[in-house]
Write an enzyme that holds these catalytic residues in place. Sequence first.
Site, mmCIF file in Angstrom:
data_model
loop_
_atom_site.group_PDB
_atom_site.id
_atom_site.type_symbol
_atom_site.label_atom_id
_atom_site.label_comp_id
_atom_site.label_asym_id
_atom_site.label_seq_id
_atom_site.Cartn_x
_atom_site.Cartn_y
_atom_site.Cartn_z
ATOM 1 N N LYS A 102 64.074 -94.596 -12.749
ATOM 2 C CA LYS A 102 64.056 -93.262 -13.360
ATOM 3 C C LYS A 102 63.438 -92.252 -12.402
ATOM 4 O O LYS A 102 62.241 -92.300 -12.108
ATOM 5 C CB LYS A 102 63.245 -93.256 -14.658
ATOM 6 C CG LYS A 102 63.508 -91.971 -15.438
ATOM 7 C CD LYS A 102 62.432 -91.626 -16.427
ATOM 8 C CE LYS A 102 61.347 -90.776 -15.864
ATOM 9 N NZ LYS A 102 61.744 -89.437 -15.400
ATOM 10 N N CYS A 120 51.605 -87.311 -1.318
ATOM 11 C CA CYS A 120 50.490 -88.022 -1.951
ATOM 12 C C CYS A 120 49.369 -88.237 -0.953
ATOM 13 O O CYS A 120 48.237 -87.872 -1.198
ATOM 14 C CB CYS A 120 50.975 -89.346 -2.521
ATOM 15 S SG CYS A 120 51.957 -90.290 -1.362
ATOM 16 N N GLU A 159 43.414 -82.092 -6.826
ATOM 17 C CA GLU A 159 44.531 -82.283 -5.904
ATOM 18 C C GLU A 159 45.421 -81.033 -5.949
ATOM 19 O O GLU A 159 46.012 -80.728 -6.970
ATOM 20 C CB GLU A 159 45.345 -83.514 -6.337
ATOM 21 C CG GLU A 159 46.475 -83.826 -5.389
ATOM 22 C CD GLU A 159 47.375 -84.967 -5.877
ATOM 23 O OE1 GLU A 159 47.511 -85.167 -7.091
ATOM 24 O OE2 GLU A 159 47.958 -85.631 -5.011
HETATM 25 P P1 NAD Z 1 54.084 -87.264 -12.821
HETATM 26 O O1 NAD Z 1 53.107 -88.339 -13.157
HETATM 27 O O2 NAD Z 1 54.058 -86.021 -13.604
HETATM 28 O O3 NAD Z 1 55.573 -87.823 -12.943
HETATM 29 C C1 NAD Z 1 55.985 -88.984 -12.238
HETATM 30 C C2 NAD Z 1 57.091 -89.671 -13.016
HETATM 31 O O4 NAD Z 1 56.566 -90.195 -14.242
HETATM 32 C C3 NAD Z 1 58.254 -88.754 -13.399
HETATM 33 O O5 NAD Z 1 59.452 -89.473 -13.199
HETATM 34 C C4 NAD Z 1 58.004 -88.503 -14.883
HETATM 35 O O6 NAD Z 1 59.171 -88.225 -15.611
HETATM 36 C C5 NAD Z 1 57.429 -89.833 -15.312
HETATM 37 N N1 NAD Z 1 56.630 -89.786 -16.542
HETATM 38 C C6 NAD Z 1 56.001 -88.738 -17.098
HETATM 39 N N2 NAD Z 1 55.328 -89.128 -18.205
HETATM 40 C C7 NAD Z 1 55.524 -90.453 -18.317
HETATM 41 C C8 NAD Z 1 55.059 -91.458 -19.238
HETATM 42 N N3 NAD Z 1 54.256 -91.160 -20.257
HETATM 43 N N4 NAD Z 1 55.429 -92.728 -19.022
HETATM 44 C C9 NAD Z 1 56.216 -93.063 -17.972
HETATM 45 N N5 NAD Z 1 56.685 -92.172 -17.087
HETATM 46 C C10 NAD Z 1 56.345 -90.873 -17.253
HETATM 47 O O7 NAD Z 1 53.887 -86.985 -11.260
HETATM 48 P P2 NAD Z 1 54.674 -85.916 -10.349
HETATM 49 O O8 NAD Z 1 54.157 -84.558 -10.675
HETATM 50 O O9 NAD Z 1 56.128 -86.172 -10.371
HETATM 51 O O10 NAD Z 1 54.176 -86.354 -8.898
HETATM 52 C C11 NAD Z 1 53.060 -85.815 -8.280
HETATM 53 C C12 NAD Z 1 51.917 -86.802 -8.302
HETATM 54 O O11 NAD Z 1 52.335 -88.046 -7.760
HETATM 55 C C13 NAD Z 1 50.763 -86.370 -7.439
HETATM 56 O O12 NAD Z 1 49.555 -86.652 -8.094
HETATM 57 C C14 NAD Z 1 50.885 -87.252 -6.206
HETATM 58 O O13 NAD Z 1 49.687 -87.441 -5.500
HETATM 59 C C15 NAD Z 1 51.421 -88.500 -6.788
HETATM 60 N N6 NAD Z 1 52.118 -89.284 -5.771
HETATM 61 C C16 NAD Z 1 51.567 -90.457 -5.361
HETATM 62 C C17 NAD Z 1 52.193 -91.195 -4.366
HETATM 63 C C18 NAD Z 1 51.605 -92.479 -3.868
HETATM 64 O O14 NAD Z 1 52.282 -93.209 -3.162
HETATM 65 N N7 NAD Z 1 50.384 -92.813 -4.217
HETATM 66 C C19 NAD Z 1 53.388 -90.745 -3.815
HETATM 67 C C20 NAD Z 1 53.919 -89.537 -4.271
HETATM 68 C C21 NAD Z 1 53.283 -88.817 -5.260
#
Ligand code: NAD
Length: 472
Positions: free
Chosen positions: A173, A280, A378
């Site tokens: 997803k 990230c 962040e």
């Molecule tokens: P997010 O958590 O808002 O969304 C990530 C994904 O989770 C999306 O596909 C979203 O639809 C889904 N999602 C949302 N609510 C959910 C739920 N309750 N259950 C399951 N899935 C759900 O994050 P974002 O805004 O897309 O990404 C940015 C964040 O991701 C930043 O904090 C960044 O640091 C982190 N990030 C981490 C890495 C890493 O490798 N550690 C890499 C990239 C981004």
Amino acid sequence: MSTTTQPATILDAITADEATGRPIPDAATRETIAYAPVHTVADLDAAVAAARAAQPAWAALGHGERSRILNAIADEIEANAEELAVLLSREQGKPLDGPNARFEVGACAAWTRNAADTVVEPEVVFEDGAARAELHYEPLGVVGAIGPWNWPMMISVWQIAPSLRMGNTVVVKPSEYTPLSVLALAEVFNRHLPEGVLTVIAGDREVGAAIAAHPGLDKIMFTGSTATGRRIVESSAQNLARLTLELGGNDAGIVLPDTDVSAIAENLFWGCFINTGQTCASLKRLYVHDSVYDEVVDALAGMARTMPMGRGLDAGNVLGPVQNEKQFDVVRRLVDDARNRGARVVAGGEPAPELGPLFYRATVVADIDDGAALVDEEQFGPVIPVIRYTDVDDAVARANASEQGLGASVWSNDPDEAVAVARRIQAGTVWINQHGALNPNIPFGGTKGSGYGHEFGIHGLKAVSAPKVISR
Ligand code: NAD
């Protein structure tokens, strides 16, 4: 295996019609690129059922054949690289040039090839003449992959390719902000995969929550925010799905006393601003010793003012827009708050509306300290706070004061001294004189609030396997 005539473009193959789809904007211009399908929980159930049905035959192909198929997929990614990069650039916003869209598509091929070529052998864990125990790495079953919007293709490959290599099937997803990129990537994968082995469910957060709780999934690979990661842990109490959680970061960098600033300036800049700061493991707070503070601030500000920013498809740009309005608002709020608290905005510090609605100038903020939201939270955008310190122990303590622990970096003329400081920092990776450099053979993962589990290389393959002991 798809044998039918291919649509004219990958985009044609993946888009829904206007009546049923959701418009996806070009990140730079906000004009609609295309309509993405809107999948539901019922679609998810069907995808999981298909993945379960396909998994035994996929596992039975064996490592050699799966490896061959993954290498063919890597070739296919390379053959379609420019079309994938253009779509990624439009949807995500990152420019084609620089360490951006073409670079990301190249990484997709490289990580797929690495998963294809890395071999996990059974391990003899005990042998004393009378008894012998071997540890084998079996497929888990079906992996659910949930990804973010910042590096949508590359992060999906990190989840998909190792899972497939180890004999699992996958339901992925994408973020609701970047479904087209992941649908396009999967379209290329599926030219070489049997039916049901890889399915994209382009749903919203509710569908994400349904994946996390799904009884038909054996493992969740999640990359996204720490807040969502916590919800996924709660769901896993129900289905006992194994988890790999790559969560948010607030990576600190420490520039040690008397470091040669001209030698590190370019790496420092890209450590902060790669993907326009929406990474990230990028530098999010920079602690600089008093002896080189002004020089570092001037070097970063000089580059921030001159680095070409603009629409991703225009050659030469290396910085792009903030991908979405929600994140743009976060960046603006944090910089405004820093300014109101008396911090010095040395470069940028405001939107760049002449470039498009969600462009924000590359921003360097000096004379700021811990306690300011821009340091403690962040920012995930094109802004770096630079904090002055005089005592290395104090800088290490401040770096470690965060709840996050994804990456960190130490900058110095003396690599041994840098390693000694690195050993005291709480993070999944500490880089020396660089930040955020990744390699498919080197394990990557966070500590503390940045999640658990490792990706890449042998560690990553084992993490999408069920360890099984055979003891005699
Ligand atoms: P997010 O958590 O808002 O969304 C990530 C994904 O989770 C999306 O596909 C979203 O639809 C889904 N999602 C949302 N609510 C959910 C739920 N309750 N259950 C399951 N899935 C759900 O994050 P974002 O805004 O897309 O990404 C940015 C964040 O991701 C930043 O904090 C960044 O640091 C982190 N990030 C981490 C890495 C890493 O490798 N550690 C890499 C990239 C981004």
